[in-house]
Design a protein around this motif. Structure first.
Motif, PDB file in Angstrom:
ATOM      1  N   PRO A  11      35.465  35.617  36.185  1.00 19.13           N
ATOM      2  CA  PRO A  11      36.607  36.488  36.485  1.00 19.13           C
ATOM      3  C   PRO A  11      36.401  37.309  37.754  1.00 19.13           C
ATOM      4  N   GLY A  15      31.012  39.254  40.153  1.00 20.50           N
ATOM      5  CA  GLY A  15      29.852  39.249  41.054  1.00 20.50           C
ATOM      6  C   GLY A  15      29.512  37.892  41.644  1.00 20.50           C
ATOM      7  N   LYS A  16      30.463  36.978  41.693  1.00 18.14           N
ATOM      8  CA  LYS A  16      30.191  35.620  42.206  1.00 18.14           C
ATOM      9  C   LYS A  16      29.683  35.666  43.660  1.00 18.14           C
ATOM     10  N   ASN A  17      30.410  36.399  44.498  1.00 16.71           N
ATOM     11  CA  ASN A  17      30.011  36.467  45.913  1.00 16.71           C
ATOM     12  C   ASN A  17      28.650  37.126  46.087  1.00 16.71           C
ATOM     13  N   THR A  18      28.414  38.159  45.293  1.00 11.79           N
ATOM     14  CA  THR A  18      27.154  38.901  45.386  1.00 11.79           C
ATOM     15  C   THR A  18      25.982  38.015  44.985  1.00 11.79           C
ATOM     16  N   ARG A 130      35.129  48.183  35.915  1.00  6.70           N
ATOM     17  CA  ARG A 130      34.498  49.194  36.783  1.00  6.70           C
ATOM     18  C   ARG A 130      34.123  48.564  38.137  1.00  6.70           C
ATOM     19  N   ARG A 135      34.817  48.278  43.789  1.00  4.12           N
ATOM     20  CA  ARG A 135      34.733  47.485  45.024  1.00  4.12           C
ATOM     21  C   ARG A 135      35.745  48.021  46.040  1.00  4.12           C
ATOM     22  N   ARG A 146      44.842  40.808  38.553  1.00  7.52           N
ATOM     23  CA  ARG A 146      43.552  40.166  38.279  1.00  7.52           C
ATOM     24  C   ARG A 146      43.098  40.453  36.849  1.00  7.52           C
ATOM     25  N   ASP A 167      24.334  40.853  34.353  1.00  7.48           N
ATOM     26  CA  ASP A 167      24.079  42.255  34.014  1.00  7.48           C
ATOM     27  C   ASP A 167      23.195  42.797  35.130  1.00  7.48           C
ATOM     28  N   ARG A 168      21.893  42.465  35.059  1.00  7.43           N
ATOM     29  CA  ARG A 168      21.023  42.823  36.189  1.00  7.43           C
ATOM     30  C   ARG A 168      21.127  41.732  37.242  1.00  7.43           C
ATOM     31  N   LEU A 169      21.418  42.138  38.464  1.00 10.30           N
ATOM     32  CA  LEU A 169      21.664  41.165  39.533  1.00 10.30           C
ATOM     33  C   LEU A 169      20.475  40.223  39.762  1.00 10.30           C
TER      34      LEU A 169
HETATM   35  N1  LIG Z   1      24.802  42.766  38.688  1.00 11.55           N
HETATM   36  C1  LIG Z   1      25.586  43.676  39.243  1.00 11.55           C
HETATM   37  N2  LIG Z   1      25.469  44.975  38.884  1.00 11.55           N
HETATM   38  C2  LIG Z   1      26.278  45.917  39.425  1.00 11.55           C
HETATM   39  N3  LIG Z   1      27.255  45.670  40.344  1.00 11.55           N
HETATM   40  C3  LIG Z   1      27.421  44.383  40.714  1.00 11.55           C
HETATM   41  C4  LIG Z   1      26.596  43.328  40.199  1.00 11.55           C
HETATM   42  N4  LIG Z   1      26.997  42.164  40.760  1.00 11.55           N
HETATM   43  C5  LIG Z   1      28.011  42.474  41.594  1.00 11.55           C
HETATM   44  N5  LIG Z   1      28.268  43.800  41.584  1.00 11.55           N
HETATM   45  C6  LIG Z   1      29.312  44.531  42.319  1.00 11.55           C
HETATM   46  O1  LIG Z   1      30.564  44.171  41.735  1.00 11.55           O
HETATM   47  C7  LIG Z   1      31.583  44.096  42.734  1.00 11.55           C
HETATM   48  C8  LIG Z   1      32.271  42.738  42.644  1.00 11.55           C
HETATM   49  O2  LIG Z   1      31.363  41.745  43.081  1.00 11.55           O
HETATM   50  P1  LIG Z   1      31.872  40.463  43.888  1.00 11.55           P
HETATM   51  O3  LIG Z   1      32.799  40.857  44.985  1.00 11.55           O
HETATM   52  O4  LIG Z   1      30.650  39.701  44.252  1.00 11.55           O
HETATM   53  O5  LIG Z   1      32.694  39.739  42.737  1.00 11.55           O
HETATM   54  P2  LIG Z   1      33.452  38.334  42.721  1.00 11.55           P
HETATM   55  O6  LIG Z   1      33.215  37.732  41.403  1.00 11.55           O
HETATM   56  O7  LIG Z   1      33.040  37.536  43.910  1.00 11.55           O
HETATM   57  O8  LIG Z   1      34.964  38.787  42.841  1.00 11.55           O
HETATM   58  P3  LIG Z   1      36.283  37.993  43.333  1.00 11.55           P
HETATM   59  O9  LIG Z   1      36.478  36.811  42.453  1.00 11.55           O
HETATM   60  O10 LIG Z   1      37.363  39.009  43.183  1.00 11.55           O
HETATM   61  O11 LIG Z   1      36.061  37.603  44.779  1.00 11.55           O
HETATM   62  C9  LIG Z   1      30.914  44.361  44.077  1.00 11.55           C
HETATM   63  O12 LIG Z   1      31.152  45.703  44.457  1.00 11.55           O
HETATM   64  C10 LIG Z   1      29.429  44.120  43.795  1.00 11.55           C
HETATM   65  O13 LIG Z   1      28.601  44.903  44.617  1.00 11.55           O
END
Ligand SMILES: Nc1ncnc2c1ncn2[C@@H]1O[C@H](COP(=O)(O)OP(=O)(O)OP(=O)(O)O)[C@@H](O)[C@H]1O
Ligand SMILES: Nc1nc2c(ncn2[C@@H]2O[C@H](COP(=O)(O)O)[C@@H](O)[C@H]2O)c(=O)[nH]1
Length: 198
Positions: A11, A15-18, A130, A135, A146, A167-169
């Motif tokens: 969803p 955090g996919k991009n991270t 959150r 973000r 979303r 959970d933990r990156l």
């Molecule tokens: N394990 C984590 N713990 C805490 N915060 C996190 C973690 N992983 C990601 N984040 C934070 O959560 C937010 C969303 O992350 P990200 O943009 O990577 O999500 P995404 O899944 O790629 O979203 P989208 O599909 O909308 O592009 C960012 O601000 C990122 O820094």
């Protein structure tokens, strides 16, 4: 020997991009497929780096020419994986990872039986919301759009090969890397033969 095709879904805000940024930094043999989209750039996003930002007309013309490996309409915009570049990379033996939604993943599953599907799952819905809000890249209406899909998206986990809880990156990245490592040495893929000395 062809590279392996990986898919990462989950969803919005999970955090996919991270996670991908960290994993890609450690795996030069893994390439991120840059998608095309009709949604406007957000924050510091750059055309050709984060996405190929297309007009609706350009996207539909590309789709008409069968230029996408998969495509979907998500949160009111079109998204698609450019076919030519992904297939060329795989043929060169490079692994490729796609960040696509559950509709795109279903199309990949249907057309590329060997693809490995990974679902990134949030530790809780509250934490997901959150992250999305903190973000600070979408206005309230876009966030609401979303959030409306969370339940449907989470239910799709059943169709994936692997699930990783973000959970933990560092732990989530380690698990995604482990999946890639394990898939590389599955005997049936024949990929392990690359590891032998000539
Ligand atoms: N394990 C984590 N713990 C805490 N915060 C996190 C973690 N992983 C990601 N984040 C934070 O959560 C937010 C969303 O992350 P990200 O943009 O990577 O999500 P995404 O899944 O790629 O979203 P989208 O599909 O909308 O592009 C960012 O601000 C990122 O820094
Ligand atoms: N089916 C596809 N989904 C894609 C593609 N590129 C991204 N996505 C998914 O879209 C949503 C929203 O992304 P955002 O960057 O606007 O936050 C997210 O679930 C991505 O996984 C694609 O090429 N095809």
């Amino acid at each position: 020997m062809e590279g392996l095709l990986f898919v990462l879904s989950g969803p919005s805000g999970v955090g996919k991009n991270t996670v991908l940024k960290e994993v890609l930094a450690k795996r030069p043999d893994l390439t991120y497929s840059i998608s095309a989209t009709t949604r406007p750039p957000r924050g510091q996003e750059v055309d050709g780096v984060n996405y190929y930002f297309l007009t609706e007309e350009q996207f539909l013309a590309e789709r008409q020419q069968n230029g996408f490996l998969e495509w979907a309409e998500i949160y009111g915009h079109y998204y698609g994986t450019p076919k030519k570049q992904v297939l060329a990379l795989l043929q060169k033996g490079q692994h490729v990872i796609l960040d696509v939604d559950i509709q795109g993943a279903a199309q990949i599953r249907q057309n590329y039986a060997n693809a490995v599907l990974i679902f990134l799952y949030p530790p809780s819905i509250a934490e997901l919301i959150r992250r999305l809000r903190e973000r600070n890249t979408e206005d309230e209406e876009a966030i609401r759009k979303r959030l409306a899909y969370i339940e449907k998206e989470l239910a799709a986990v059943e169709f994936y090969d692997y699930v990783v809880v973000n959970d933990r990156l560092d732990e989530a990245c380690m698990r995604v890397e482990s999946i890639i490592n394990a898939e590389e040495v599955r005997v049936t893929r024949g990929y392990w033969k690359r590891l032998l000395n000539p």
